[in-house]
Design an enzyme around this catalytic site. Structure first.
Site, PDB file in Angstrom:
ATOM      1  CB  SER A 127       8.839 -59.587  14.011  1.00  0.00           C
ATOM      2  OG  SER A 127       9.113 -60.084  15.314  1.00  0.00           O
ATOM      3  CE1 TYR A 170      14.006 -59.830  12.339  1.00  0.00           C
ATOM      4  CE2 TYR A 170      12.908 -59.713  14.480  1.00  0.00           C
ATOM      5  CZ  TYR A 170      12.969 -60.200  13.184  1.00  0.00           C
ATOM      6  OH  TYR A 170      11.992 -61.050  12.740  1.00  0.00           O
TER       7      TYR A 170
HETATM    8  C1  BGC Z   1      12.263 -63.752  15.319  1.00  0.00           C
HETATM    9  C2  BGC Z   1      12.527 -65.058  16.001  1.00  0.00           C
HETATM   10  C3  BGC Z   1      11.937 -65.063  17.398  1.00  0.00           C
HETATM   11  C4  BGC Z   1      10.500 -64.602  17.383  1.00  0.00           C
HETATM   12  C5  BGC Z   1       9.902 -64.484  18.767  1.00  0.00           C
HETATM   13  C6  BGC Z   1      10.802 -63.416  15.397  1.00  0.00           C
HETATM   14  O1  BGC Z   1      10.579 -62.194  14.779  1.00  0.00           O
HETATM   15  O2  BGC Z   1      12.659 -63.838  13.959  1.00  0.00           O
HETATM   16  O3  BGC Z   1      13.924 -65.267  16.043  1.00  0.00           O
HETATM   17  O4  BGC Z   1      11.983 -66.357  17.940  1.00  0.00           O
HETATM   18  O5  BGC Z   1      10.399 -63.361  16.748  1.00  0.00           O
HETATM   19  O6  BGC Z   1      10.719 -63.727  19.637  1.00  0.00           O
END
Ligand code: BGC
Length: 255
Positions: free
Chosen positions: A143, A156
């Protein structure tokens, strides 16, 4: 076809980005093991689709939060396809909540699936690739939050930052074996993980405002980078992160 004859395992491929990667891999000639935890019907649907493309495919269930399960999944994928050339660590979960209220159970779930699962699946795949010889590909779908802060998503962000650094660490050990390790860092992509935002017009507008491209990305736009990293063309690319985010990680208001 850029992945003709390759055998791949894509974790979390019953929906979202994982599903798009499984589909485009198959279109590029790869046989693909579809991994899921809870969504058996959706996984079976993906398998049927890949078989229609003329590829071998099977769905395997595993809760990859434990090293034993990650190993069992990789072993089962090797049994099913005969070998493994490409592992995509895509399975991921996120839980929103203020840092002061995070519980140990939430920490264990998010770090377990995202980081521990990816780490030990990569280890199991690397052991197989080293023993077999001939190189391989390990791709983590992380991410932009492997680098960019994420308000109220401490678990996360910690898991994705961990994926980033284990990728960088192991790329050195695996390069002599012809195995590359890279991350793809998606921004906001139109998948089930963003269901809440997609269903709320006001939230969606706020999100689009911080994405220079002005829109969410499509799963196929992430999958396109995965195909490149999985292909022979990317043999000299290792230890890097590829953002697929419409510029979101570079957004700045310029006040
Ligand atoms: C997350 C999303 C989020 C995006 C941008 C991703 O890693 O899973 O929930 O919208 O990042 O912030």
């Amino acid at each position: 076809m850029r992945l003709a004859g390759k055998c791949a395992l894509v974790t979390g491929s019953s929906s979202g980005i994982g599903r798009a990667i499984a589909e485009v891999f198959a279109r590029e000639g790869a046989d693909v093991v579809v991994h899921y935890n809870h969504e058996k019907d959706e996984a079976d649907e993906v398998v049927a689709e890949l078989e229609k493309l003329g590829r071998r495919s099977t769905a395997i269930q595993a809760d990859i939060g434990s090293p034993g399960e990650a190993q069992r999944l990789v072993d089962a994928a090797v049994d099913a396809l005969g070998r493994l050339d490409i592992l995509v660590n895509n399975a991921g979960v996120e839980i929103r909540g203020p840092f002061a209220e995070v519980t140990e159970a939430q920490f264990d779930l998010v770090l377990g699936v995202n980081l521990k699962g990816a780490f030990f699946a990569a280890q199991a795949a690397a052991r197989h690739m080293i023993e077999r010889g001939g190189g391989g590909r390990i791709i983590n779908v992380t991410s932009i939050h492997e680098d960019v802060a994420f308000l109220e998503f401490a678990t996360y962000a910690a898991s994705k930052g961990g994926m980033r650094m284990f990728m960088r660490a192991v790329c050195q050990e695996l390069a002599p074996h012809g195995i590359t390790v890279n991350d793809i860092a998606p921004g906001a992509i139109a998948t089930p993980i963003n269901k809440r935002t997609l269903g709320d017009g006001e939230l969606l507008k706020q999100l689009q405002a911080v994405i220079p491209a002005g829109r969410l990305g499509e799963p196929e736009e992430v999958a396109a980078v995965a195909v490149f990293l999985a292909s022979d063309e990317a043999a000299y690319v290792t230890g890097s992160t590829y953002c697929v985010d419409g510029g979101m990680s570079r957004w700045n208001k310029g006040l």
